[in-house]
Design a protein around this motif. Structure first.
Motif, PDB file in Angstrom:
ATOM      1  N   LYS A   1      -1.619   3.708  -2.230  1.00  0.00           N
ATOM      2  CA  LYS A   1      -1.262   5.132  -2.291  1.00  0.00           C
ATOM      3  C   LYS A   1      -0.597   5.495  -3.602  1.00  0.00           C
ATOM      4  CE  LYS A   1      -1.114   6.767   2.448  1.00  0.00           C
ATOM      5  NZ  LYS A   1      -0.428   7.667   3.380  1.00  0.00           N
ATOM      6  N   ARG A   2      -0.857   4.728  -4.626  1.00  0.00           N
ATOM      7  CA  ARG A   2      -0.374   4.970  -5.988  1.00  0.00           C
ATOM      8  C   ARG A   2      -1.297   4.211  -6.929  1.00  0.00           C
ATOM      9  NH1 ARG A   2       5.466   2.720  -6.178  1.00  0.00           N
ATOM     10  NH2 ARG A   2       5.387   2.678  -3.902  1.00  0.00           N
ATOM     11  N   PRO A   3      -1.449   4.672  -8.179  1.00  0.00           N
ATOM     12  CA  PRO A   3      -2.330   3.953  -9.104  1.00  0.00           C
ATOM     13  C   PRO A   3      -1.843   2.519  -9.330  1.00  0.00           C
ATOM     14  CG  PRO A   3      -1.813   6.136  -9.947  1.00  0.00           C
ATOM     15  CD  PRO A   3      -0.902   5.912  -8.774  1.00  0.00           C
ATOM     16  N   THR A   4      -2.730   1.555  -9.055  1.00  0.00           N
ATOM     17  CA  THR A   4      -2.409   0.143  -9.214  1.00  0.00           C
ATOM     18  C   THR A   4      -3.392  -0.478 -10.193  1.00  0.00           C
ATOM     19  OG1 THR A   4      -1.605   0.012  -6.936  1.00  0.00           O
ATOM     20  CG2 THR A   4      -2.128  -2.061  -8.029  1.00  0.00           C
ATOM     21  N   PRO A   5      -2.904  -1.194 -11.228  1.00  0.00           N
ATOM     22  CA  PRO A   5      -3.818  -1.823 -12.192  1.00  0.00           C
ATOM     23  C   PRO A   5      -4.832  -2.733 -11.509  1.00  0.00           C
ATOM     24  CG  PRO A   5      -1.562  -1.899 -12.998  1.00  0.00           C
ATOM     25  CD  PRO A   5      -1.490  -1.400 -11.582  1.00  0.00           C
ATOM     26  N   PHE A   6      -6.013  -2.805 -12.075  1.00  0.00           N
ATOM     27  CA  PHE A   6      -7.129  -3.547 -11.493  1.00  0.00           C
ATOM     28  C   PHE A   6      -6.746  -4.985 -11.174  1.00  0.00           C
ATOM     29  CE2 PHE A   6     -10.952  -6.200 -12.273  1.00  0.00           C
ATOM     30  CZ  PHE A   6     -11.746  -5.739 -11.231  1.00  0.00           C
TER      31      PHE A   6
ATOM     32  N   ILE B   1      -7.230 -12.370 -16.345  1.00  0.00           N
ATOM     33  CA  ILE B   1      -7.755 -12.962 -15.115  1.00  0.00           C
ATOM     34  C   ILE B   1      -6.681 -12.982 -14.037  1.00  0.00           C
ATOM     35  CG2 ILE B   1      -8.676 -15.072 -14.061  1.00  0.00           C
ATOM     36  CD1 ILE B   1      -9.950 -15.756 -16.716  1.00  0.00           C
ATOM     37  N   SER B   2      -7.079 -12.672 -12.798  1.00  0.00           N
ATOM     38  CA  SER B   2      -6.180 -12.803 -11.658  1.00  0.00           C
ATOM     39  C   SER B   2      -6.962 -13.290 -10.446  1.00  0.00           C
ATOM     40  CB  SER B   2      -5.489 -11.476 -11.335  1.00  0.00           C
ATOM     41  OG  SER B   2      -6.418 -10.519 -10.851  1.00  0.00           O
ATOM     42  N   PHE B   3      -6.228 -13.865  -9.481  1.00  0.00           N
ATOM     43  CA  PHE B   3      -6.791 -14.313  -8.218  1.00  0.00           C
ATOM     44  C   PHE B   3      -5.963 -13.729  -7.082  1.00  0.00           C
ATOM     45  CE2 PHE B   3      -7.666 -17.550 -11.400  1.00  0.00           C
ATOM     46  CZ  PHE B   3      -9.029 -17.737 -11.264  1.00  0.00           C
ATOM     47  N   TYR B   4      -6.599 -13.528  -5.939  1.00  0.00           N
ATOM     48  CA  TYR B   4      -5.874 -12.909  -4.837  1.00  0.00           C
ATOM     49  C   TYR B   4      -6.412 -13.413  -3.506  1.00  0.00           C
ATOM     50  CZ  TYR B   4     -10.006  -9.887  -4.417  1.00  0.00           C
ATOM     51  OH  TYR B   4     -11.286  -9.413  -4.272  1.00  0.00           O
ATOM     52  N   GLY B   5      -5.585 -13.271  -2.492  1.00  0.00           N
ATOM     53  CA  GLY B   5      -5.977 -13.557  -1.120  1.00  0.00           C
ATOM     54  C   GLY B   5      -5.223 -12.619  -0.203  1.00  0.00           C
ATOM     55  N   ASP B   6      -5.847 -12.220   0.912  1.00  0.00           N
ATOM     56  CA  ASP B   6      -5.166 -11.296   1.812  1.00  0.00           C
ATOM     57  C   ASP B   6      -5.641 -11.481   3.238  1.00  0.00           C
ATOM     58  OD1 ASP B   6      -7.350  -9.128   2.486  1.00  0.00           O
ATOM     59  OD2 ASP B   6      -7.459  -9.365   0.316  1.00  0.00           O
ATOM     60  N   TYR B   7      -4.804 -11.012   4.163  1.00  0.00           N
ATOM     61  CA  TYR B   7      -5.110 -10.986   5.583  1.00  0.00           C
ATOM     62  C   TYR B   7      -4.780  -9.593   6.100  1.00  0.00           C
ATOM     63  CZ  TYR B   7      -4.588 -11.546  10.622  1.00  0.00           C
ATOM     64  OH  TYR B   7      -4.697 -11.384  11.975  1.00  0.00           O
ATOM     65  N   SER B   8      -5.682  -9.009   6.875  1.00  0.00           N
ATOM     66  CA  SER B   8      -5.444  -7.666   7.395  1.00  0.00           C
ATOM     67  C   SER B   8      -6.165  -7.489   8.719  1.00  0.00           C
ATOM     68  CB  SER B   8      -5.893  -6.601   6.386  1.00  0.00           C
ATOM     69  OG  SER B   8      -7.231  -6.814   5.992  1.00  0.00           O
ATOM     70  N   GLN B   9      -5.773  -6.439   9.451  1.00  0.00           N
ATOM     71  CA  GLN B   9      -6.342  -6.152  10.753  1.00  0.00           C
ATOM     72  C   GLN B   9      -6.787  -4.702  10.837  1.00  0.00           C
ATOM     73  OE1 GLN B   9      -3.741  -7.201  13.983  1.00  0.00           O
ATOM     74  NE2 GLN B   9      -3.693  -9.376  13.453  1.00  0.00           N
ATOM     75  N   SER B  10      -7.705  -4.434  11.766  1.00  0.00           N
ATOM     76  CA  SER B  10      -8.151  -3.072  12.031  1.00  0.00           C
ATOM     77  C   SER B  10      -8.035  -2.779  13.517  1.00  0.00           C
ATOM     78  CB  SER B  10      -9.600  -2.874  11.566  1.00  0.00           C
ATOM     79  OG  SER B  10     -10.482  -3.675  12.340  1.00  0.00           O
ATOM     80  N   PHE B  11      -7.976  -1.493  13.841  1.00  0.00           N
ATOM     81  CA  PHE B  11      -7.799  -1.052  15.222  1.00  0.00           C
ATOM     82  C   PHE B  11      -8.247   0.397  15.306  1.00  0.00           C
ATOM     83  CE2 PHE B  11      -4.636   0.660  18.441  1.00  0.00           C
ATOM     84  CZ  PHE B  11      -5.287   0.138  19.545  1.00  0.00           C
ATOM     85  N   GLY B  12      -9.026   0.734  16.314  1.00  0.00           N
ATOM     86  CA  GLY B  12      -9.472   2.109  16.396  1.00  0.00           C
ATOM     87  C   GLY B  12     -10.206   2.423  17.674  1.00  0.00           C
ATOM     88  N   ALA B  13     -10.583   3.688  17.793  1.00  0.00           N
ATOM     89  CA  ALA B  13     -11.288   4.174  18.966  1.00  0.00           C
ATOM     90  C   ALA B  13     -12.791   4.061  18.756  1.00  0.00           C
ATOM     91  CB  ALA B  13     -10.912   5.634  19.235  1.00  0.00           C
ATOM     92  N   ASN B  14     -13.482   3.622  19.773  1.00  0.00           N
ATOM     93  CA  ASN B  14     -14.942   3.712  19.775  1.00  0.00           C
ATOM     94  C   ASN B  14     -15.324   5.131  20.178  1.00  0.00           C
ATOM     95  OD1 ASN B  14     -16.222   1.155  19.072  1.00  0.00           O
ATOM     96  ND2 ASN B  14     -15.146   0.313  20.851  1.00  0.00           N
ATOM     97  N   GLN B  15     -16.141   5.777  19.339  1.00  0.00           N
ATOM     98  CA  GLN B  15     -16.487   7.168  19.576  1.00  0.00           C
ATOM     99  C   GLN B  15     -17.978   7.312  19.829  1.00  0.00           C
ATOM    100  OE1 GLN B  15     -14.109  10.207  17.262  1.00  0.00           O
ATOM    101  NE2 GLN B  15     -14.121   8.510  15.814  1.00  0.00           N
TER     102      GLN B  15
ATOM    103  N   TYR C   1     -11.538 -10.090 -13.385  1.00  0.00           N
ATOM    104  CA  TYR C   1     -11.494 -10.199 -14.838  1.00  0.00           C
ATOM    105  C   TYR C   1     -11.516  -8.790 -15.414  1.00  0.00           C
ATOM    106  CZ  TYR C   1     -13.167 -10.806 -19.637  1.00  0.00           C
ATOM    107  OH  TYR C   1     -13.324 -10.723 -21.000  1.00  0.00           O
ATOM    108  N   GLU C   2     -10.691  -8.543 -16.428  1.00  0.00           N
ATOM    109  CA  GLU C   2     -10.697  -7.250 -17.110  1.00  0.00           C
ATOM    110  C   GLU C   2     -10.339  -7.452 -18.576  1.00  0.00           C
ATOM    111  OE1 GLU C   2      -8.794  -2.741 -16.802  1.00  0.00           O
ATOM    112  OE2 GLU C   2      -7.675  -4.445 -15.989  1.00  0.00           O
TER     113      GLU C   2
END
Length: 754
Positions: A107-112, A527-541, A566-567
């Motif tokens: 929710k704010r500009p974050t460098p690549f 160069i940078s490396f990253y790893g993440d874990y996240s979840q989702s949740f929602g209504a079936n419509q 890489y940038e």
């Protein structure tokens, strides 16, 4: 008996009326048309890759992109040397396909190189060069995206990393969730940002594949300018647009965009018509800033059910349609969005943002119901939504802080939000099945748009309320290591029912905490490396004209992801490996005896894959967009007939290669750009049990443009675009049924002037 008419049809200009729209700009005084006009090649001035470098002319992103007034105050504190450096950066970035930052993940500009999740940006220059017409065209420039059931070419349906549908809520406009329909407008869009993987931390109920945000053009606080132009299609007709922007004193800036479209459909009959009006007002005063935007769209678009399959082959080619000239989706859409920001000090700011949109929607369908290979007769019926109101409203209050604690920098985003999503359908009309139509030699006019009320499918009412609180902290542990953690606590309640008389079938509420964790390591400057874990949740419509087989449950998902970036010198590249599991996946399971789309919840589905992309400048004159995705998306736990099979519409392999040359010609300092490339999509499953598949395809697109900087104190641009240059016939969107599969657009050319 009733004949459904079009109560929302606007007053359309004749074919030559497109020229009148552009002529409005000619009547403006020449001093109002600044050299750096707001329309460069038909798009905004700010270059991709530096979309926020000059905040006054960048895209508007209520609730996501940092406000322009905040950037302005920061810039006034810089010395003259720094200001000169900013100008050089913007000029050098023009023509770039690379984006140096994105606001989607924080929710704010974050460098690549510091982003905690995979983010792809379709920059302003990409939009200007290749002139995409719908949201589905974004799949050409982003890895891991495919086209789902788009309801006869009338709805946005993007599959991200194996998951996505028409009404999955994953398409935003300036962070406001949009209703189903076509949500990309080329005249108002600055860029498109895609956040891959579960995005529920900040964007609520979402699919685990990702979320898409269309950033629109903002007013210019610096100077007045205007742009106008036309685009003519080889199919017949075209569009015209006008874009005017400038300051109103020191505190206000305004932008007004208007366009008119009347363009023939690419198949043997039909036309797409649209009127758009989009005013925007931005405001700034000391620590305060705000924006208010409105968009009105009156549309009347072709609804083309596409191909019917017998076995593994379509019963006819893309040249002749299998429906009737009166098939269409039509209505009027209203969108209002705004934000109010206040800077507490140099490290803390508050932002209140929200919006409301409403789509008054109608459609008429010539729906295929059965086909006899023995007689060659296709049975069809009239179906229609007599009137549907689809509306979304949301509000969010955010705190954004940037502090140093124990020699570690903390970028904190915290907030609360509320959202209401509502669908209220009136009568649904349907006729009896009717024969006498031969796809091999079609004769139109035999099916009339008249039907009786289908009581079971009428009066669909669906209401979803949701409220959440969330927090995320990006902790800069060292100069090269960032640890990020966050959590969202999500609540939603859903009421669903239909029929005459009305029967409510679902009234339930659910809550769930959604954690997020990520680590970013940047061992080198580029160069940078990253790893993440996240979840989702929602209504079936459920959508109109569909029924649910079995009981209702919400959908949940989770993802593990690792990747690298890489940038350097205007070139960005990244790769990602991911593993997704999703429970209670809403899937198409064919048609029932009344022609309704049957949907059911599979027990468990999974997706794993590899994505890679490269965008930006290769040399001084050459730029590229390269994308590749390997996606293995399957049903893991369901009935014996579907377990282990591929998910509908997801290719195992897909990719794109686009190259562009840009330089100056020796005559009148004319700038020329020329480029093109190929988009390749592999074989896709067309049903849950994989009983038949649609073949892969490759399409070639190209463009060439010339820009003359000063002719009678105006900038003139001329551009030629070619879509599907080799006229490849292909299925772009399988739907889970043998009777509704959308053809991809055939060869067409467009000439644009601005």
């Amino acid at each position: 008996m009733r004949n459904i008419r079009n109560p929302n049809r606007g007053t359309y200009l004749p074919g030559t009326g497109i020229v009148l729209v552009a002529a409005l700009g000619i009547m403006m005084p020449s001093e109002a048309l600044a050299r750096d006009s707001p329309m460069e090649g038909g798009r905004g001035v700010t270059a991709g890759g530096a979309d926020d470098a000059v905040p006054e002319t960048g895209g508007r992103n209520s609730g996501i992109v940092a406000s322009r007034s905040e950037h302005m105050r920061a810039q006034r504190k810089l010395d003259a040397a720094e200001r000169r450096h900013e100008v050089l950066t913007v000029i050098g970035a023009r023509g770039s396909y690379a984006a140096s930052d994105s606001s989607m993940g924080d929710k704010r500009p974050t460098p690549f190189l510091q982003q905690t999740q995979t983010t792809n940006v379709v920059t302003r220059q990409t939009l200007a060069d290749f002139s995409p017409q719908t949201m589905e065209d974004m799949a050409k420039y982003v890895p891991g995206m495919a086209i789902g059931n788009n309801f006869g070419g009338t709805q946005d349906a993007l599959i991200k990393r194996g998951f996505g549908a028409i009404d999955d809520g994953s398409i935003l406009r300036d962070s406001i969730r949009m209703p189903i329909g076509r949500n990309y407008q080329g005249d108002t869009s600055e860029r498109v940002e895609i956040l891959k993987g579960p995005a529920s931390l900040f964007y609520g109920m979402q699919e685990p594949g990702g979320v898409i945000n269309v950033v629109t053009k903002a007013p210019d606080f610096r100077r007045w300018g205007a742009g106008f132009g036309t685009q003519w299609s080889s199919l017949g007709g075209g569009n015209g647009h006008v874009d005017v922007t400038g300051p109103l004193g020191q505190r206000f800036a305004v932008r007004l965009i208007g366009s008119y479209r009347n363009e023939n459909y690419w198949r043997n009959f039909g036309a797409n018509r649209q009127i758009l009006l989009a005013p925007t007002l931005n405001w700034r005063q000391e620590r305060w800033d705000g924006s208010l935007a409105y968009e009105y769209v009156d549309y009347d678009n072709v609804l083309d059910r596409g191909a019917v399959f017998a076995g593994s082959n379509p019963i006819s080619g893309p040249q002749k349609r299998l429906d009737e000239p009166w098939t269409a989706s039509f209505g009027a859409r209203h969108l209002i969005a705004g934000h109010l920001g206040y800077r507490l000090d140099t490290h803390d700011r508050l932002r209140l943002s929200g919006g409301y949109n409403r789509d008054d929607y109608h459609d008429r369908q010539a729906d295929p119901s059965s086909y006899s290979s023995r007689t060659g007769v296709l049975m069809r019926r009239y179906r229609a939504n007599g009137g549907t109101i689809r509306a979304n409203g949301s509000v969010a209050f955010d705190y954004l802080g940037d502090h140093t604690l124990w020699r570690m920098r903390h970028e904190i985003t915290a907030g609360i939000d509320y959202e209401n999503r509502n669908q209220d359908q009136g009568n649904f009309y349907q006729s009896a099945n009717q024969g006498g139509f031969f796809p091999a030699n079609p004769v139109y006019g035999g099916l009339a748009p008249i039907g009786r009320v289908n009581a079971a499918n009428s009066n669909l009412q669906q209401n979803i309320n949701s409220a959440s609180g969330y927090v995320k902290d990006n902790i800069h542990l060292t100069g090269s290591l960032i640890a990020s953690g966050g959590v969202r606590y999500q609540w939603f309640g859903l009421r669903y029912g239909s029929g005459i008389p009305f029967v409510q079938t679902t009234d339930a509420s659910y809550t769930k905490p959604l954690p997020f964790a990520a680590l970013v390591w940047q061992p080198f400057r580029t160069i940078s490396f990253y790893g993440d874990y996240s979840q989702s949740f929602g209504a079936n419509q459920l959508s109109a004209g569909s029924v649910l087989e079995g009981g209702y449950k919400p959908t949940t998902g989770r993802e593990f992801e690792v990747g690298g970036r890489y940038e350097d010198h205007g070139l960005t590249a990244d790769f990602a490996l991911y593993h997704i599991r999703k429970k209670n996946v809403l899937q198409a399971a064919g048609l029932d005896t009344d022609g309704n789309l049957v949907q059911r919840l599979t027990g468990l589905a999974g997706s794993k894959g590899f994505e890679a992309s490269l965008s930006g400048a290769l040399t001084r004159h050459w730029s590229a967009i390269l994308a590749y995705a390997w996606t293995d998306a399957r049903t893991i736990r369901d009935t014996a007939a579907t377990e282990g099979h591929q998910l509908i519409g997801v290719p195992r392999n897909s990719g794109s290669v686009f190259l562009t040359w840009a330089g100056n010609l020796p005559w009148r300092t004319i700038t020329m750009r020329a480029g093109g490339g190929v988009h390749l999509v592999g074989t896709r499953a067309a049903t849950l049990d994989n009983s038949f598949q649609v073949p892969g395809y490759g399409t070639v697109d190209a463009f060439i443009s010339w820009t003359v900087p000063r002719i009678f104190s105006r900038q003139l641009s001329l551009q030629l675009n070619a879509v599907n240059l080799l006229n490849q016939g292909y299925i772009i969107a399988p739907t889970g049924s043998a009777y509704r599969n959308s053809w991809g657009q055939g060869r067409s050319f467009a000439v644009a002037t601005s």
